[in-house]
Scaffold this active site. Structure first.
Site, PDB file in Angstrom:
ATOM      1  CE  LYS A   1      66.265  50.383 142.053  1.00 28.89           C
ATOM      2  NZ  LYS A   1      67.476  49.566 141.763  1.00 28.89           N
TER       3      LYS A   1
ATOM      4  NE  ARG B   1      69.491  52.877 147.037  1.00 26.47           N
ATOM      5  CZ  ARG B   1      69.177  53.162 145.775  1.00 26.47           C
ATOM      6  NH1 ARG B   1      68.158  53.923 145.498  1.00 26.47           N
ATOM      7  NH2 ARG B   1      69.912  52.678 144.818  1.00 26.47           N
TER       8      ARG B   1
ATOM      9  NE  ARG C   1      73.328  51.692 134.909  1.00 25.00           N
ATOM     10  CZ  ARG C   1      72.769  51.664 136.098  1.00 25.00           C
ATOM     11  NH1 ARG C   1      71.446  51.608 136.197  1.00 25.00           N
ATOM     12  NH2 ARG C   1      73.504  51.651 137.170  1.00 25.00           N
TER      13      ARG C   1
ATOM     14  NE  ARG D   1      74.312  55.321 137.703  1.00 23.63           N
ATOM     15  CZ  ARG D   1      73.252  54.771 138.283  1.00 23.63           C
ATOM     16  NH1 ARG D   1      72.106  54.686 137.645  1.00 23.63           N
ATOM     17  NH2 ARG D   1      73.344  54.289 139.516  1.00 23.63           N
TER      18      ARG D   1
ATOM     19  NE  ARG E   1      75.196  51.295 142.692  1.00 24.64           N
ATOM     20  CZ  ARG E   1      75.010  51.374 141.377  1.00 24.64           C
ATOM     21  NH1 ARG E   1      76.046  51.338 140.558  1.00 24.64           N
ATOM     22  NH2 ARG E   1      73.805  51.483 140.900  1.00 24.64           N
TER      23      ARG E   1
HETATM   24  P1  AP5 Z   1      68.327  49.989 135.152  1.00 20.34           P
HETATM   25  O1  AP5 Z   1      66.890  50.080 134.746  1.00 20.34           O
HETATM   26  O2  AP5 Z   1      69.200  51.155 134.933  1.00 20.34           O
HETATM   27  O3  AP5 Z   1      68.425  49.432 136.645  1.00 20.34           O
HETATM   28  P2  AP5 Z   1      68.137  50.131 138.042  1.00 20.34           P
HETATM   29  O4  AP5 Z   1      67.472  49.088 138.897  1.00 20.34           O
HETATM   30  O5  AP5 Z   1      67.432  51.425 137.855  1.00 20.34           O
HETATM   31  O6  AP5 Z   1      69.628  50.310 138.526  1.00 20.34           O
HETATM   32  P3  AP5 Z   1      70.345  51.551 139.230  1.00 20.34           P
HETATM   33  O7  AP5 Z   1      71.813  51.302 139.146  1.00 20.34           O
HETATM   34  O8  AP5 Z   1      69.824  52.830 138.691  1.00 20.34           O
HETATM   35  O9  AP5 Z   1      69.870  51.315 140.654  1.00 20.34           O
HETATM   36  P4  AP5 Z   1      70.487  51.874 141.908  1.00 20.34           P
HETATM   37  O10 AP5 Z   1      69.372  51.547 142.793  1.00 20.34           O
HETATM   38  O11 AP5 Z   1      71.770  51.347 142.338  1.00 20.34           O
HETATM   39  O12 AP5 Z   1      70.815  53.387 141.484  1.00 20.34           O
HETATM   40  P5  AP5 Z   1      70.093  54.756 141.798  1.00 20.34           P
HETATM   41  O13 AP5 Z   1      70.268  55.639 140.650  1.00 20.34           O
HETATM   42  O14 AP5 Z   1      68.730  54.515 142.328  1.00 20.34           O
HETATM   43  O15 AP5 Z   1      68.938  48.711 134.386  1.00 20.34           O
HETATM   44  C1  AP5 Z   1      70.307  48.372 134.532  1.00 20.34           C
HETATM   45  C2  AP5 Z   1      70.893  47.941 133.177  1.00 20.34           C
HETATM   46  O16 AP5 Z   1      70.308  46.722 132.759  1.00 20.34           O
HETATM   47  C3  AP5 Z   1      70.603  48.935 132.049  1.00 20.34           C
HETATM   48  O17 AP5 Z   1      71.704  48.995 131.189  1.00 20.34           O
HETATM   49  C4  AP5 Z   1      69.377  48.362 131.345  1.00 20.34           C
HETATM   50  O18 AP5 Z   1      69.301  48.749 129.994  1.00 20.34           O
HETATM   51  C5  AP5 Z   1      69.590  46.870 131.510  1.00 20.34           C
HETATM   52  N1  AP5 Z   1      68.341  46.131 131.667  1.00 20.34           N
HETATM   53  C6  AP5 Z   1      67.210  46.526 132.326  1.00 20.34           C
HETATM   54  N2  AP5 Z   1      66.264  45.571 132.293  1.00 20.34           N
HETATM   55  C7  AP5 Z   1      66.813  44.528 131.620  1.00 20.34           C
HETATM   56  C8  AP5 Z   1      66.346  43.213 131.267  1.00 20.34           C
HETATM   57  N3  AP5 Z   1      65.119  42.783 131.628  1.00 20.34           N
HETATM   58  N4  AP5 Z   1      67.193  42.402 130.595  1.00 20.34           N
HETATM   59  C9  AP5 Z   1      68.446  42.826 130.249  1.00 20.34           C
HETATM   60  N5  AP5 Z   1      68.952  44.047 130.532  1.00 20.34           N
HETATM   61  C10 AP5 Z   1      68.146  44.880 131.219  1.00 20.34           C
HETATM   62  O19 AP5 Z   1      71.008  55.280 142.992  1.00 20.34           O
HETATM   63  C11 AP5 Z   1      72.364  55.620 142.805  1.00 20.34           C
HETATM   64  C12 AP5 Z   1      72.954  56.082 144.107  1.00 20.34           C
HETATM   65  O20 AP5 Z   1      72.256  57.254 144.581  1.00 20.34           O
HETATM   66  C13 AP5 Z   1      72.860  55.089 145.271  1.00 20.34           C
HETATM   67  O21 AP5 Z   1      73.924  54.159 145.248  1.00 20.34           O
HETATM   68  C14 AP5 Z   1      72.920  56.049 146.464  1.00 20.34           C
HETATM   69  O22 AP5 Z   1      74.228  56.470 146.716  1.00 20.34           O
HETATM   70  C15 AP5 Z   1      72.117  57.256 145.983  1.00 20.34           C
HETATM   71  N6  AP5 Z   1      70.688  57.148 146.334  1.00 20.34           N
HETATM   72  C16 AP5 Z   1      69.638  57.098 145.458  1.00 20.34           C
HETATM   73  N7  AP5 Z   1      68.479  56.994 146.107  1.00 20.34           N
HETATM   74  C17 AP5 Z   1      68.780  56.958 147.435  1.00 20.34           C
HETATM   75  C18 AP5 Z   1      68.013  56.818 148.624  1.00 20.34           C
HETATM   76  N8  AP5 Z   1      66.668  56.702 148.585  1.00 20.34           N
HETATM   77  N9  AP5 Z   1      68.666  56.827 149.805  1.00 20.34           N
HETATM   78  C19 AP5 Z   1      70.008  56.967 149.862  1.00 20.34           C
HETATM   79  N10 AP5 Z   1      70.801  57.072 148.784  1.00 20.34           N
HETATM   80  C20 AP5 Z   1      70.195  57.069 147.579  1.00 20.34           C
HETATM   81 MG    MG Z   2      68.030  53.460 138.155  1.00 20.96          MG
END
Ligand code: AP5
Ligand code: MG
Length: 214
Positions: free
Chosen positions: A13, A88, A127, A160, A171
């Site tokens: 994402k 989410r 990552r 991270r 997660r």
């Molecule tokens: P990446 O682009 O980093 O993936 P992502 O979907 O953004 O993954 P996140 O871990 O950031 O998602 P998340 O939803 O768990 O975390 P968030 O920060 O939102 O890609 C992942 C890896 O794959 C990278 O290394 C990339 O280079 C590689 N990659 C990408 N595309 C690729 C491809 N096509 N092929 C190969 N490799 C590829 O949230 C973190 C925490 O914050 C949550 O757990 C929660 O505690 C809190 N939080 C955040 N938002 C909320 C909310 N709205 N409500 C409640 N809690 C929240």
């Molecule tokens: Mg992300």
């Protein structure tokens, strides 16, 4: 243009949201990035959010919703935005929907980046993230030019805290329980689009551009 990115943790994402933000000139709004910046700066919000994030749990809706609504009320969001990691939960989606309705606006696209669970754990352990500017890399798929250093801002890259395999499993479970129902929610609104997130990231982006238009 108002876009929501949906998908499991690690689906890509953030990677795609940044590319969308650059091409279509809209801000990339990531609640995860906002929380991580607050943790890094030692704010009260950061300390509260960290308790949940380190366990792979969601930060409570009350906290998250307020932060997101404040952010999208800022001037740079007037012509749209790409939301990454919000909503989410169904309650979060409903609040956003109500706020937009008040303004006479709607979400244009909810893009589900589809990646099976099996692929996710491997991605997360590789990552590396820049906590300074939010850029993301992967040691095998998207390596930085210089190991451990952000191409964009020159700061140090880190694994991270919530990318440890045990936490990633939590997660994923929470994703299936609380976030996946949003697929139905946005399907009913007629704005859901699904792309295959298992192909190389440029191909994922091409599929997204085909949806959003040139
Ligand atoms: P990446 O682009 O980093 O993936 P992502 O979907 O953004 O993954 P996140 O871990 O950031 O998602 P998340 O939803 O768990 O975390 P968030 O920060 O939102 O890609 C992942 C890896 O794959 C990278 O290394 C990339 O280079 C590689 N990659 C990408 N595309 C690729 C491809 N096509 N092929 C190969 N490799 C590829 O949230 C973190 C925490 O914050 C949550 O757990 C929660 O505690 C809190 N939080 C955040 N938002 C909320 C909310 N709205 N409500 C409640 N809690 C929240
Ligand atoms: Mg992300």
């Amino acid at each position: 243009m108002k876009i929501i990115m949906l998908g499991a943790p690690g689906a890509g994402k953030g990677t795609q949201a940044k590319m969308i933000a650059d091409k279509y000139n809209v801000p990339h709004v990531s609640t995860g990035d906002i929380f991580r910046a607050n943790i890094k700066n030692g704010t009260e919000l950061g300390m509260e959010a960290k308790k949940y994030m380190d366990q792979g749990l969601l930060v409570p809706d009350e906290l998250t919703v307020k932060i997101l609504l404040d952010r999208v009320a800022q001037d740079d969001c007037r012509n749209g935005y790409v939301l990454d990691g919000f909503p989410r939960t169904i309650p979060q989606a409903e609040v956003l929907d109500n706020e937009l309705t008040k303004l006479g606006e709607t979400i244009d696209f909810a893009i589900d980046v589809n990646v099976p669970d099996e692929n996710i754990i491997n991605r997360m352990s590789g990552r590396r993230a820049c906590l300074a500017c939010g850029a993301t890399y992967h040691i095998a798929h998207v390596p930085p030019k210089q190991e451990g250093i952000c191409d964009r801002c020159g700061k140090e890259l880190v694994l991270r805290d919530d990318d440890k395999p045990e936490t990633v499993k939590n997660r994923l479970e929470i994703y299936h329980e609380q976030t996946q129902p949003l697929i139905d929610f946005y399907t009913k609104k007629g704005v859901l689009k699904t792309v295959d997130g298992t192909v190389p990231m440029n191909e994922v982006f091409e599929a997204i551009v085909a949806i959003l238009g040139e």
